[in-house]
Design a protein around this motif. Structure first.
Motif, PDB file in Angstrom:
ATOM      1  N   GLU A 108       0.825  -1.200   0.000  1.00  0.00           N
ATOM      2  CA  GLU A 108       0.000   0.000   0.000  1.00  0.00           C
ATOM      3  C   GLU A 108       0.871   1.267   0.000  1.00  0.00           C
ATOM      4  O   GLU A 108       0.607   2.217  -0.733  1.00  0.00           O
ATOM      5  CB  GLU A 108      -0.894  -0.027   1.240  1.00  0.00           C
ATOM      6  CG  GLU A 108      -2.108   0.835   1.178  1.00  0.00           C
ATOM      7  CD  GLU A 108      -2.986   0.572   2.395  1.00  0.00           C
ATOM      8  OE1 GLU A 108      -2.661   1.094   3.486  1.00  0.00           O
ATOM      9  OE2 GLU A 108      -3.988  -0.144   2.247  1.00  0.00           O
ATOM     10  N   GLU A 111       2.680   1.725  -3.401  1.00  0.00           N
ATOM     11  CA  GLU A 111       1.702   2.161  -4.401  1.00  0.00           C
ATOM     12  C   GLU A 111       1.312   3.624  -4.188  1.00  0.00           C
ATOM     13  O   GLU A 111       1.114   4.365  -5.147  1.00  0.00           O
ATOM     14  CB  GLU A 111       0.467   1.257  -4.371  1.00  0.00           C
ATOM     15  CG  GLU A 111       0.737  -0.125  -4.939  1.00  0.00           C
ATOM     16  CD  GLU A 111      -0.461  -1.056  -4.847  1.00  0.00           C
ATOM     17  OE1 GLU A 111      -1.415  -0.780  -4.084  1.00  0.00           O
ATOM     18  OE2 GLU A 111      -0.443  -2.095  -5.542  1.00  0.00           O
ATOM     19  N   ARG A 115       1.675   6.623  -6.873  1.00  0.00           N
ATOM     20  CA  ARG A 115       0.535   7.468  -7.276  1.00  0.00           C
ATOM     21  C   ARG A 115       0.842   8.950  -7.093  1.00  0.00           C
ATOM     22  O   ARG A 115       0.517   9.775  -7.955  1.00  0.00           O
ATOM     23  CB  ARG A 115      -0.721   7.107  -6.471  1.00  0.00           C
ATOM     24  CG  ARG A 115      -1.448   5.877  -6.949  1.00  0.00           C
ATOM     25  CD  ARG A 115      -2.835   5.743  -6.324  1.00  0.00           C
ATOM     26  NE  ARG A 115      -2.863   5.910  -4.888  1.00  0.00           N
ATOM     27  CZ  ARG A 115      -2.660   4.944  -3.993  1.00  0.00           C
ATOM     28  NH1 ARG A 115      -2.389   3.717  -4.397  1.00  0.00           N
ATOM     29  NH2 ARG A 115      -2.737   5.197  -2.695  1.00  0.00           N
ATOM     30  N   HIS A 143       9.016   2.068  -7.003  1.00  0.00           N
ATOM     31  CA  HIS A 143       7.890   1.762  -6.117  1.00  0.00           C
ATOM     32  C   HIS A 143       6.920   0.767  -6.740  1.00  0.00           C
ATOM     33  O   HIS A 143       6.391  -0.097  -6.035  1.00  0.00           O
ATOM     34  CB  HIS A 143       7.183   3.045  -5.687  1.00  0.00           C
ATOM     35  CG  HIS A 143       8.043   3.870  -4.785  1.00  0.00           C
ATOM     36  ND1 HIS A 143       8.357   3.488  -3.498  1.00  0.00           N
ATOM     37  CD2 HIS A 143       8.693   5.040  -5.002  1.00  0.00           C
ATOM     38  CE1 HIS A 143       9.146   4.396  -2.951  1.00  0.00           C
ATOM     39  NE2 HIS A 143       9.378   5.342  -3.849  1.00  0.00           N
ATOM     40  N   GLU A 144       6.703   0.849  -8.044  1.00  0.00           N
ATOM     41  CA  GLU A 144       5.820  -0.116  -8.693  1.00  0.00           C
ATOM     42  C   GLU A 144       6.430  -1.515  -8.672  1.00  0.00           C
ATOM     43  O   GLU A 144       5.735  -2.501  -8.409  1.00  0.00           O
ATOM     44  CB  GLU A 144       5.508   0.327 -10.123  1.00  0.00           C
ATOM     45  CG  GLU A 144       4.603   1.546 -10.157  1.00  0.00           C
ATOM     46  CD  GLU A 144       4.400   2.118 -11.545  1.00  0.00           C
ATOM     47  OE1 GLU A 144       4.885   1.522 -12.536  1.00  0.00           O
ATOM     48  OE2 GLU A 144       3.752   3.179 -11.641  1.00  0.00           O
ATOM     49  N   ALA A 147       6.311  -2.828  -5.038  1.00  0.00           N
ATOM     50  CA  ALA A 147       4.935  -3.224  -4.691  1.00  0.00           C
ATOM     51  C   ALA A 147       4.596  -4.575  -5.320  1.00  0.00           C
ATOM     52  O   ALA A 147       3.999  -5.439  -4.666  1.00  0.00           O
ATOM     53  CB  ALA A 147       3.943  -2.157  -5.140  1.00  0.00           C
ATOM     54  N   TRP A 148       4.990  -4.770  -6.564  1.00  0.00           N
ATOM     55  CA  TRP A 148       4.738  -6.041  -7.250  1.00  0.00           C
ATOM     56  C   TRP A 148       5.419  -7.196  -6.515  1.00  0.00           C
ATOM     57  O   TRP A 148       4.815  -8.238  -6.267  1.00  0.00           O
ATOM     58  CB  TRP A 148       5.221  -5.948  -8.696  1.00  0.00           C
ATOM     59  CG  TRP A 148       5.517  -7.280  -9.325  1.00  0.00           C
ATOM     60  CD1 TRP A 148       4.637  -8.308  -9.542  1.00  0.00           C
ATOM     61  CD2 TRP A 148       6.785  -7.740  -9.785  1.00  0.00           C
ATOM     62  NE1 TRP A 148       5.286  -9.377 -10.124  1.00  0.00           N
ATOM     63  CE2 TRP A 148       6.610  -9.044 -10.285  1.00  0.00           C
ATOM     64  CE3 TRP A 148       8.051  -7.168  -9.838  1.00  0.00           C
ATOM     65  CZ2 TRP A 148       7.652  -9.781 -10.829  1.00  0.00           C
ATOM     66  CZ3 TRP A 148       9.087  -7.909 -10.377  1.00  0.00           C
ATOM     67  CH2 TRP A 148       8.884  -9.203 -10.860  1.00  0.00           C
ATOM     68  N   ARG A 151       3.677  -7.776  -3.197  1.00  0.00           N
ATOM     69  CA  ARG A 151       2.341  -8.334  -3.451  1.00  0.00           C
ATOM     70  C   ARG A 151       2.443  -9.818  -3.780  1.00  0.00           C
ATOM     71  O   ARG A 151       1.605 -10.624  -3.356  1.00  0.00           O
ATOM     72  CB  ARG A 151       1.674  -7.568  -4.614  1.00  0.00           C
ATOM     73  CG  ARG A 151       0.191  -7.792  -4.734  1.00  0.00           C
ATOM     74  CD  ARG A 151      -0.453  -6.998  -5.879  1.00  0.00           C
ATOM     75  NE  ARG A 151      -0.110  -5.584  -5.897  1.00  0.00           N
ATOM     76  CZ  ARG A 151       0.771  -5.010  -6.751  1.00  0.00           C
ATOM     77  NH1 ARG A 151       1.402  -5.745  -7.634  1.00  0.00           N
ATOM     78  NH2 ARG A 151       1.013  -3.723  -6.700  1.00  0.00           N
TER      79      ARG A 151
END
Length: 155
Positions: A108, A111, A115, A143-144, A147-148, A151
């Motif tokens: 979170e 992400e 954003r 960051h993407e 996060a991947w 996740r």
């Protein structure tokens, strides 16, 4: 001395204002990641402890780069907990959640920073501020990807 880098003062200020939000999100995520590094427990302790250290080390470098870009634009970078708390979109964790919840919150958080960087990007682009646009692109990529990877640990 006046700043003459090919951007108007109001453009520089607007970009710096957006970068201050990215800085606040990044620093808040840094603190949260460091907290989780110190306090993680359970069967995933070793891997998460090491991973969180990698993440907060990367974030420590990033916050310096973001703050220095704000300064290069002629503005002062926020640098207090109070300022970061007012600017961040990341929710603070005051307890010590279980490892899987830590991972979820890290997803979170990463992400959220992505954003925020994406929201600021058009302002930098409109101002013709390629160095800031490049910095924001790099931050989104980090960051993407992070996060991947986090996740994936929850699936």
């Amino acid at each position: 001395m006046d700043i003459d880098i090919g951007m108007k003062q109001d453009e520089r200020s607007e970009v710096a204002k957006g970068l201050a939000r990215v800085l606040a999100d990044s620093y808040t995520l840094y603190i949260k990641t460091h907290n989780f590094h110190w306090n993680v427990t359970g069967p995933m302790f070793n891997s998460l402890h090491a991973m969180f250290e990698e993440h907060y080390t990367e974030l420590a470098t990033a916050v310096d780069e973001i703050a220095e870009r704000i300064r290069a634009l002629g503005e002062f970078a926020p640098g207090s907990y109070k300022a970061f708390a007012e600017l961040t979109s990341i929710k603070e964790e005051t307890g010590v959640p279980e490892a899987k919840e830590m991972i979820r919150q890290m997803v979170e958080g990463h992400e959220t920073v992505a954003r925020t960087a994406r929201e600021v990007f058009p302002t930098a682009e409109k101002a013709g501020d390629e160095p800031t646009a490049d910095l924001l692109t790099q931050r989104m990529q980090v960051h993407e990807k992070t996060a991947w990877m986090l996740r994936s640990m929850l699936e």
